[in-house]
Design a protein around this motif. Structure first.
Motif, short mmCIF file in Angstrom:
data_model
loop_
_atom_site.label_atom_id
_atom_site.label_comp_id
_atom_site.label_asym_id
_atom_site.label_seq_id
_atom_site.Cartn_x
_atom_site.Cartn_y
_atom_site.Cartn_z
N PHE A 17 -1.46 10.92 12.64
CA PHE A 17 -1.03 11.07 14.03
C PHE A 17 -0.33 12.39 14.26
N GLN A 18 -0.34 12.77 15.56
CA GLN A 18 0.33 14.02 15.94
C GLN A 18 1.86 13.85 15.87
N PHE A 19 2.33 12.68 16.29
CA PHE A 19 3.77 12.41 16.23
C PHE A 19 3.99 11.10 15.49
N GLY A 30 -8.05 24.24 21.08
CA GLY A 30 -8.04 24.30 22.54
C GLY A 30 -6.64 24.19 23.06
N PRO A 31 -6.44 24.57 24.33
CA PRO A 31 -5.09 24.55 24.90
C PRO A 31 -4.53 23.14 24.96
N SER A 32 -3.23 23.10 25.03
CA SER A 32 -2.54 21.82 25.11
C SER A 32 -2.98 21.08 26.37
N GLY A 33 -3.26 19.81 26.23
CA GLY A 33 -3.63 18.99 27.38
C GLY A 33 -5.11 18.97 27.68
N CYS A 34 -5.93 19.60 26.83
CA CYS A 34 -7.36 19.65 27.13
C CYS A 34 -8.08 18.38 26.69
N GLY A 35 -7.39 17.51 25.93
CA GLY A 35 -7.99 16.22 25.59
C GLY A 35 -8.31 16.04 24.13
N LYS A 36 -7.73 16.90 23.26
CA LYS A 36 -8.04 16.82 21.83
C LYS A 36 -7.57 15.50 21.23
N SER A 37 -6.33 15.14 21.53
CA SER A 37 -5.80 13.90 20.96
C SER A 37 -6.58 12.71 21.50
N THR A 38 -6.86 12.75 22.79
CA THR A 38 -7.61 11.65 23.41
C THR A 38 -8.95 11.45 22.70
N LEU A 39 -9.61 12.57 22.39
CA LEU A 39 -10.89 12.47 21.68
C LEU A 39 -10.70 11.88 20.29
N GLU A 82 -3.64 7.10 41.95
CA GLU A 82 -3.58 8.52 42.28
C GLU A 82 -3.54 9.38 41.03
N GLY A 83 -2.84 8.86 39.99
CA GLY A 83 -2.65 9.64 38.77
C GLY A 83 -3.82 9.57 37.80
N ARG A 84 -4.93 9.00 38.22
CA ARG A 84 -6.06 8.83 37.32
C ARG A 84 -6.71 10.19 37.03
N VAL A 85 -6.82 10.47 35.74
CA VAL A 85 -7.33 11.78 35.33
C VAL A 85 -8.61 11.61 34.51
N HIS A 86 -9.59 12.44 34.79
CA HIS A 86 -10.82 12.44 34.01
C HIS A 86 -10.61 13.33 32.80
N VAL A 87 -10.12 12.76 31.70
CA VAL A 87 -9.66 13.56 30.57
C VAL A 87 -10.83 14.06 29.73
N LEU A 88 -11.76 13.20 29.40
CA LEU A 88 -12.95 13.62 28.64
C LEU A 88 -14.16 13.51 29.56
N VAL A 98 0.05 4.98 21.13
CA VAL A 98 0.17 6.38 20.72
C VAL A 98 0.21 7.32 21.93
N ARG A 99 -0.37 6.91 23.04
CA ARG A 99 -0.28 7.72 24.26
C ARG A 99 1.04 7.48 24.99
N GLY A 100 1.75 6.43 24.56
CA GLY A 100 3.03 6.12 25.20
C GLY A 100 2.89 5.33 26.47
N THR A 101 1.74 4.70 26.68
CA THR A 101 1.56 3.94 27.91
C THR A 101 1.59 2.44 27.66
N ALA A 102 1.89 2.04 26.43
CA ALA A 102 1.99 0.60 26.17
C ALA A 102 3.30 0.07 26.72
N TYR A 150 -11.14 8.18 31.16
CA TYR A 150 -10.18 8.37 32.25
C TYR A 150 -8.85 7.83 31.81
N LEU A 151 -7.77 8.49 32.17
CA LEU A 151 -6.44 7.96 31.84
C LEU A 151 -5.60 7.90 33.10
N GLY A 152 -4.63 7.00 33.08
CA GLY A 152 -3.76 6.86 34.24
C GLY A 152 -4.37 5.94 35.27
N GLN A 153 -3.54 5.61 36.27
CA GLN A 153 -4.00 4.66 37.27
C GLN A 153 -3.84 5.21 38.68
N1 LIG Z 1 -1.46 7.90 30.44
C1 LIG Z 1 -1.94 8.99 31.01
N2 LIG Z 1 -2.15 9.03 32.32
C2 LIG Z 1 -2.66 10.13 32.88
N3 LIG Z 1 -2.98 11.23 32.21
C3 LIG Z 1 -2.75 11.25 30.88
C4 LIG Z 1 -2.25 10.13 30.21
N4 LIG Z 1 -2.14 10.43 28.90
C5 LIG Z 1 -2.58 11.70 28.76
N5 LIG Z 1 -2.95 12.18 29.95
C6 LIG Z 1 -3.52 13.48 30.20
O1 LIG Z 1 -4.69 13.64 29.42
C7 LIG Z 1 -4.84 14.98 29.06
C8 LIG Z 1 -5.20 15.09 27.61
O2 LIG Z 1 -4.12 14.75 26.79
P1 LIG Z 1 -4.19 14.95 25.22
O3 LIG Z 1 -5.45 14.38 24.74
O4 LIG Z 1 -2.94 14.41 24.63
O5 LIG Z 1 -4.20 16.53 25.12
P2 LIG Z 1 -4.07 17.43 23.83
O6 LIG Z 1 -3.99 16.59 22.65
O7 LIG Z 1 -5.30 18.27 23.88
O8 LIG Z 1 -2.87 18.27 24.04
C9 LIG Z 1 -3.57 15.70 29.42
O9 LIG Z 1 -3.81 16.50 30.55
C10 LIG Z 1 -2.60 14.60 29.77
O10 LIG Z 1 -1.79 15.01 30.83
#
Ligand SMILES: Nc1ncnc2c1ncn2[C@@H]1O[C@H](COP(=O)(O)OP(=O)(O)O)[C@@H](O)[C@H]1O
Ligand SMILES: [Mg+2]
Lengths: 417, 236
Positions: free
Chosen positions: B104-106, B53-62, B30-36, A412-416, B25-28
């Motif tokens: 799902f969102q999409f 909350g604003p787009s990208g703040c981590g709602k879907s991730t949660l 350099e691109g590793r992000v502390h999302v929640l 669902v995140r598109g990383t699979a 954390y998402l990504g690997q």
């Molecule tokens: N695979 C990934 N690698 C790195 N960052 C990611 C990945 N997937 C999502 N992110 C980042 O995680 C953050 C939260 O994403 P998401 O939960 O989809 O936000 P929202 O649903 O609030 O718009 C975003 O900043 C996005 O860029």
């Protein structure tokens, strides 16, 4: 229908075209496997029937004798001796055929036994001379251990039986010597020449036999070959042909004579037939292999296209095993269709080629037939099906398990993938 | 905060869902992000929660974490009183089928299947109802999202908004204790988004289901029992 099967069916119907490659290869693989196995089995079976009809299920010849401590005794042995192993030797021929025939009647699997006296002679017709072999037989006994009764193509066995000077010639021998039924010819052996008459002509299809073997009544053969008592070998028929090796071993022990079952005697031909059957089976299995590869390809494609669906299914409680099954079912559906159509195609084609006359009027040599011989067995279809199932399922396991390993979160995140 | 608790929940009642100190954390590399960054949250039966909350703040991730579709790097998630955050895949899968309905969102539907089949899909896995009862329930759910006439349309023959409504009906199929919806009214016009939202609130009240939805629509957020604004991976 289970939900997994239902889902598999829908995924599959959305990819009909891609599946067609795999399906058609399964059909070809299964069909051709059946045809080749039916044909090689058919010809092998026909060969076995031919050899059982000529030289019988078993032959007893050569007396077995334990060698004495020293070889110095060799001087007074009259027979032809062959050293065998360490402590056994064979003495050629049957010394007392009557006693052996009586003993053989005690074996329950023995359905007939015939003493045969064999000797080399020269046959003379007005046309040419030729070295051949005389087989002295007791007709009544010999028709029970061979198919001679059905191999007569001209003349009759009754006239052979009723006339001491009667002879049965092979088709090729008769042709070569320009002899027909009722023609007379001479046999020359041990310095004497006697006159005989053609009572009948036989054809086995085995050219080594039809060219060289001439049958005389036993009494006449004994007199011609100057052999009043001995027989060269006993030809034996068995109720259960497959038990020949066991019976032979048993007889060898009880009778003290070497007994050779047909499986042993015709070993080289039989192994040639089974080699042919196996190699042709392997060759056409290439289609099955391609079917496996095509299935791998198609399923891998479907996995890629359906990752979102996999995530949806997993989100609502479908397990990894369900995902595996959904993809294996797809292979299973294609296999079922392929095996059914391929089996029908194989059976139909086998029947069709059995109706087609062979070129050049047929085959002769080790047997004679004018048509393709097929012997379609239940296990040919089973074998073809098992080969296809095994190959295609193994090939499907890889994409199926890959689909099952996908993490819904990654999808669902598109990383699979 | 713009919205506050509006209904009183009896104290001591069992929580439908509870999470504490969630990190993801998402990504690997350099691109590793502390999302929640340490999210804690509780949901009670019969309540409707909005996460904004604003787009990208981590709602879907949660939401993926709460829906047991993903696993946290730190923190705990308990569903129906049972710790689930790091249980085996089979346990989490079973819990998804039994306790959770997810929108799902999409990409909402399995497109080769009809609306009815989509809604029946979770029921068939759970296998509690007879096929006839499943079909009847699915018809009822589709009618309640305004698609009673389109039950036999394939996913491909439905508009984005219609697909979204089928997805809502599907999330309700097994009567889950928790309904998680990622912008369930995002594609809907005013009339339909009101219908979907009314349905979710009614079910929450009638069946005691906990509804957690992400929304950008302030009107909808205001009608929820509780609103949790989120920013940069934390509730504010
Ligand atoms: N695979 C990934 N690698 C790195 N960052 C990611 C990945 N997937 C999502 N992110 C980042 O995680 C953050 C939260 O994403 P998401 O939960 O989809 O936000 P929202 O649903 O609030 O718009 C975003 O900043 C996005 O860029
Ligand atoms: Mg989002």
């Amino acid at each position: 229908m289970s939900p997994n099967l239902h889902i598999a069916f829908r995924f599959l119907t959305a990819k009909k075209r891609a599946m067609l490659m795999s399906l058609s290869c399964i059909i070809l693989g299964v069909g051709l496997f059946i045809v080749t196995q039916a044909a090689t089995t058919g010809f092998e079976g026909f060969f076995i029937r031919t050899i059982l009809g000529t030289d019988g299920a078993m032959r007893i010849q050569d007396k077995l004798q334990a060698t004495q401590g020293s070889m110095a005794a060799g001087g007074y042995n009259s027979g032809f001796e062959i050293e065998q192993k360490e402590n056994l030797k064979y003495i050629e021929g049957i010394e007392e055929p009557g006693r052996l025939l009586a003993a053989l009647s005690e074996f329950e699997n023995v359905s007939g036994a015939s003493a045969v006296l064999r000797g080399s002679v020269v046959i003379r017709s007005s046309f040419q001379n030729q070295s051949i072999q005389v087989f002295g037989i007791d007709l009544a006994a010999h028709v029970k251990v061979s198919d001679l009764g059905n191999q007569i193509v001209d003349g009759s066995l009754t006239s052979f039986r009723d006339s001491p000077s009667g002879a049965i010639l092979g088709r090729e021998m008769a042709n070569r010597l320009h002899l027909n039924v009722d023609d007379s010819f001479q046999l020359e052996a041990l310095g004497q020449v006697r006159r005989y008459r053609v009572s009948a002509i036989y054809e086995t299809g085995v050219s080594d036999i039809d060219r060289l073997r001439l049958y005389l009544n036993m009494i006449e053969a004994r007199s011609l070959l100057k052999e009043p008592i001995k027989a060269t070998f006993l030809q034996i028929n068995l109720a259960n042909k497959d038990r020949a090796p066991e019976d032979a071993a048993h007889m060898q022990q009880v009778l003290g004579y070497s007994a050779e079952p047909w499986q042993q005697r015709e070993k080289s031909w039989l192994s040639a037939f089974s080699a042919l059957r196996i190699t042709s089976g392997i060759t056409v299995s290439v289609f099955t292999l391609i079917a496996g590869l095509a299935m791998f390809n198609t399923l891998a494609m479907i996995v890629l296209e359906k990752t979102k669906d996999i995530a949806i299914l997993r989100s609502m409680g479908y397990e990894r095993a369900d995902i595996t099954r959904i993809f294996l079912w797809q292979a299973g559906i294609v296999l079922v269709i392929g095996i059914v159509i391929g089996g029908a195609f194989g059976a139909g084609a086998s029947y069709a080629i059995s109706r087609v006359p062979l070129p050049h009027g047929g085959i002769t040599g080790i047997f004679a037939t004018k048509y393709f011989i097929v012997d379609l067995r239940y296990w040919h279809i089973v074998q073809a099906a098992i080969t296809a199932i095994f190959t295609v399922m193994i090939a499907s396991l890889v994409p199926a398990r890959r689909a099952a390993r996908l993490e819904p979160g990654d999808i669902v995140r598109g990383t699979a993938l | 905060m713009s919205a506050v608790v509006s209904s009183v929940v009896p104290s001591g009642e069992k929580l439908a869902l509870r999470c504490t100190g969630l990190h993801r954390y998402l990504g690997q590399g350099e691109g590793r992000v502390h999302v929640l960054r340490g999210v804690s949250f509780e949901a009670q039966p019969g309540q409707v929660y909005a996460i904004v909350g604003p787009s990208g703040c981590g709602k879907s991730t949660l939401l993926y974490l709460l829906g047991l579709l993903d696993q946290p790097d730190a923190g705990e998630i308990a569903i129906d009183g049972q710790l689930m955050s790091n249980s085996e895949d089979s346990v989490r899968t079973a819990a998804r089928g039994l306790h959770i309905g997810f929108v799902f969102q999409f990409h909402f539907l399995m497109l080769e299947f009809s609306a009815l089949e989509n809604v029946m899909m979770p029921m068939r896995k759970l296998g509690k109802l007879s096929p006839a009862a499943m079909a009847e329930r699915a018809h009822g759910l589709l009618a309640s999202v305004g698609l009673g006439e389109k039950t036999h349309r394939l996913g491909t023959q439905l508009s984005g908004g219609e697909q979204q409504r089928v997805a809502v009906a599907r999330a309700l199929a097994n009567q889950p204790a928790i309904i998680l919806a990622d912008e369930p009214t995002g594609n809907l016009d005013v009339k339909n988004s009101a219908m979907v939202f009314d349905l979710l609130t009614r079910l929450a009240k009638e069946n005691g289901q906990a509804v957690i939805l992400v929304t950008h629509n302030p009107e909808i957020a205001n009608r929820c029992d509780l609103v949790r604004p989120m920013r940069d991976g934390l509730f504010v």
